[in-house]
Design a protein around this motif. Structure first.
Motif, PDB file in Angstrom:
ATOM      1  N   ALA A 125      21.069  45.896  44.647  1.00  0.00           N
ATOM      2  CA  ALA A 125      20.694  45.736  43.246  1.00  0.00           C
ATOM      3  C   ALA A 125      20.442  44.274  42.910  1.00  0.00           C
ATOM      4  CB  ALA A 125      21.793  46.286  42.347  1.00  0.00           C
ATOM      5  N   PHE A 126      19.475  44.054  42.038  1.00  0.00           N
ATOM      6  CA  PHE A 126      19.114  42.720  41.578  1.00  0.00           C
ATOM      7  C   PHE A 126      19.153  42.679  40.054  1.00  0.00           C
ATOM      8  CE2 PHE A 126      17.152  43.408  45.625  1.00  0.00           C
ATOM      9  CZ  PHE A 126      17.123  42.184  46.270  1.00  0.00           C
ATOM     10  N   THR A 127      19.666  41.591  39.496  1.00  0.00           N
ATOM     11  CA  THR A 127      19.597  41.406  38.054  1.00  0.00           C
ATOM     12  C   THR A 127      18.206  40.920  37.687  1.00  0.00           C
ATOM     13  OG1 THR A 127      21.944  40.838  37.943  1.00  0.00           O
ATOM     14  CG2 THR A 127      20.582  40.231  36.060  1.00  0.00           C
ATOM     15  N   SER A 128      17.455  41.796  37.054  1.00  0.00           N
ATOM     16  CA  SER A 128      16.114  41.474  36.596  1.00  0.00           C
ATOM     17  C   SER A 128      16.155  41.334  35.076  1.00  0.00           C
ATOM     18  CB  SER A 128      15.123  42.552  37.049  1.00  0.00           C
ATOM     19  OG  SER A 128      13.813  42.231  36.657  1.00  0.00           O
ATOM     20  N   SER A 129      15.115  41.786  34.395  1.00  0.00           N
ATOM     21  CA  SER A 129      15.071  41.709  32.936  1.00  0.00           C
ATOM     22  C   SER A 129      14.015  42.659  32.412  1.00  0.00           C
ATOM     23  CB  SER A 129      14.751  40.290  32.475  1.00  0.00           C
ATOM     24  OG  SER A 129      14.542  40.246  31.071  1.00  0.00           O
ATOM     25  N   GLN A 130      14.255  43.214  31.239  1.00  0.00           N
ATOM     26  CA  GLN A 130      13.239  44.009  30.556  1.00  0.00           C
ATOM     27  C   GLN A 130      11.997  43.174  30.278  1.00  0.00           C
ATOM     28  OE1 GLN A 130      14.623  45.530  26.804  1.00  0.00           O
ATOM     29  NE2 GLN A 130      13.144  47.188  26.777  1.00  0.00           N
ATOM     30  N   MET A 131      12.191  41.865  30.114  1.00  0.00           N
ATOM     31  CA  MET A 131      11.070  40.969  29.825  1.00  0.00           C
ATOM     32  C   MET A 131      10.107  40.836  30.994  1.00  0.00           C
ATOM     33  SD  MET A 131      12.785  37.974  27.537  1.00  0.00           S
ATOM     34  CE  MET A 131      13.408  38.350  25.896  1.00  0.00           C
ATOM     35  N   ALA A 132      10.501  41.281  32.179  1.00  0.00           N
ATOM     36  CA  ALA A 132       9.631  41.198  33.344  1.00  0.00           C
ATOM     37  C   ALA A 132       8.496  42.203  33.286  1.00  0.00           C
ATOM     38  CB  ALA A 132      10.447  41.424  34.610  1.00  0.00           C
ATOM     39  N   SER A 133       8.584  43.161  32.383  1.00  0.00           N
ATOM     40  CA  SER A 133       7.611  44.244  32.314  1.00  0.00           C
ATOM     41  C   SER A 133       6.497  43.932  31.326  1.00  0.00           C
ATOM     42  CB  SER A 133       8.316  45.532  31.886  1.00  0.00           C
ATOM     43  OG  SER A 133       7.392  46.525  31.509  1.00  0.00           O
ATOM     44  N   LEU A 134       5.249  44.167  31.725  1.00  0.00           N
ATOM     45  CA  LEU A 134       4.125  44.028  30.799  1.00  0.00           C
ATOM     46  C   LEU A 134       4.219  45.061  29.683  1.00  0.00           C
ATOM     47  CD1 LEU A 134       1.175  43.467  33.311  1.00  0.00           C
ATOM     48  CD2 LEU A 134       2.206  41.758  31.800  1.00  0.00           C
ATOM     49  N   SER A 135       4.740  46.232  29.995  1.00  0.00           N
ATOM     50  CA  SER A 135       4.852  47.301  29.001  1.00  0.00           C
ATOM     51  C   SER A 135       6.020  47.073  28.043  1.00  0.00           C
ATOM     52  CB  SER A 135       5.030  48.658  29.698  1.00  0.00           C
ATOM     53  OG  SER A 135       3.935  48.945  30.539  1.00  0.00           O
ATOM     54  N   GLU A 136       7.141  46.617  28.564  1.00  0.00           N
ATOM     55  CA  GLU A 136       8.344  46.452  27.753  1.00  0.00           C
ATOM     56  C   GLU A 136       8.364  45.111  27.006  1.00  0.00           C
ATOM     57  OE1 GLU A 136      10.548  48.871  27.520  1.00  0.00           O
ATOM     58  OE2 GLU A 136      10.052  50.160  29.227  1.00  0.00           O
ATOM     59  N   ASN A 137       7.503  44.182  27.396  1.00  0.00           N
ATOM     60  CA  ASN A 137       7.450  42.850  26.776  1.00  0.00           C
ATOM     61  C   ASN A 137       6.004  42.532  26.392  1.00  0.00           C
ATOM     62  OD1 ASN A 137       8.005  40.243  25.916  1.00  0.00           O
ATOM     63  ND2 ASN A 137       8.347  39.421  27.972  1.00  0.00           N
ATOM     64  N   PRO A 138       5.418  43.317  25.479  1.00  0.00           N
ATOM     65  CA  PRO A 138       3.990  43.171  25.179  1.00  0.00           C
ATOM     66  C   PRO A 138       3.623  41.854  24.519  1.00  0.00           C
ATOM     67  CG  PRO A 138       5.031  44.668  23.612  1.00  0.00           C
ATOM     68  CD  PRO A 138       6.033  44.401  24.691  1.00  0.00           C
ATOM     69  N   GLN A 139       4.580  41.177  23.887  1.00  0.00           N
ATOM     70  CA  GLN A 139       4.303  39.897  23.239  1.00  0.00           C
ATOM     71  C   GLN A 139       4.557  38.705  24.158  1.00  0.00           C
ATOM     72  OE1 GLN A 139       2.840  40.013  20.275  1.00  0.00           O
ATOM     73  NE2 GLN A 139       3.060  42.247  20.437  1.00  0.00           N
TER      74      GLN A 139
END
Length: 223
Positions: A125-139
């Motif tokens: 497992a790796f600690t990522s972020s929701q912000m890494a997603s184009l869909s989840e971080n549209p701004q």
């Protein structure tokens, strides 16, 4: 998961990493954890020094783990990067350090640790972020940090063929906006809430196979 219930947690001397140490220890797991600086007090974990970005430190760390096998490995590494989060204001040195810490060093280490995961049931497992997603971080909030975590997600995906051969499940995890040094006191999620949820997600992932992008509540995120 594997009968011995052993876990290696990289980057565990504070915040979410330390929360994971406490959560897994409370469940009776044998915990090996890494620190930079000083060793946390009142912990039953085995603590080893590691600077994930230093090849010499990484080599010494790998040598110390010789012969050990883990049910799960969590690589919890991340820095915010330049305060302004603007590409035109960031220096090359700042960008290099950001991507080395958040993207390249974690996966390099993971490649070396894969043989020490329990086959047919191990979880990486790796600690990522929701912000890494184009869909989840549209701004495109926090774009430099987000880009480094997006790079991490892609590099983890590149591990999938090797992981599949070994029966290992890959996780890219969003811990939430957590009350840590990076998240700040205004964050809505406590370290205990995040680490407790992540423990359940990691434990439930054994034998699933594949690469999953999940938050600390087990919800699937869009890539």
């Amino acid at each position: 998961m594997a009968n011995e219930n052993t876990i290696l947690i990289i980057g565990a001397s504070r915040g979410i990493g330390l929360g994971l140490v406490e959560q897994f220890s409370a469940q009776g797991w044998q915990v090996t954890a890494t620190y930079r600086g000083t060793v946390p007090q009142n912990s039953s974990a085995q603590w080893l020094a590691l600077d994930i970005t230093d090849p010499a430190s990484q080599q010494h760390f790998i040598e110390q783990l010789a012969g050990q096998t883990f049910s799960a490995i969590v690589i919890n590494a991340g820095i915010y990067g330049p305060a302004e989060q603007r590409l035109d204001q960031a220096t090359d040195a700042q960008l290099n350090q950001l991507f080395l810490t958040n993207s390249f060093a974690p996966v390099r280490l993971a490649q070396r640790l894969l043989p020490q995961l329990a086959s047919h049931g191990g979880v990486l497992a790796f600690t990522s972020s929701q912000m890494a997603s184009l869909s989840e971080n549209p701004q495109a909030e926090m774009p430099l940090y987000a880009a480094s975590k997006a790079a991490l997600n892609m590099l983890v995906r590149a591990l999938q063929p090797t992981a599949e051969q070994a029966g290992v499940t890959l996780l890219s995890l969003h811990p939430g906006w957590v009350q840590t040094d990076m998240g700040g006191g205004q964050a809505p999620v406590t370290v205990e809430q995040s680490s407790s949820g992540l423990r359940e997600v990691i434990t439930a992932a054994a034998n699933k196979g594949g690469h999953h992008y999940l938050d600390y509540q087990g919800q699937t995120l869009e890539w």
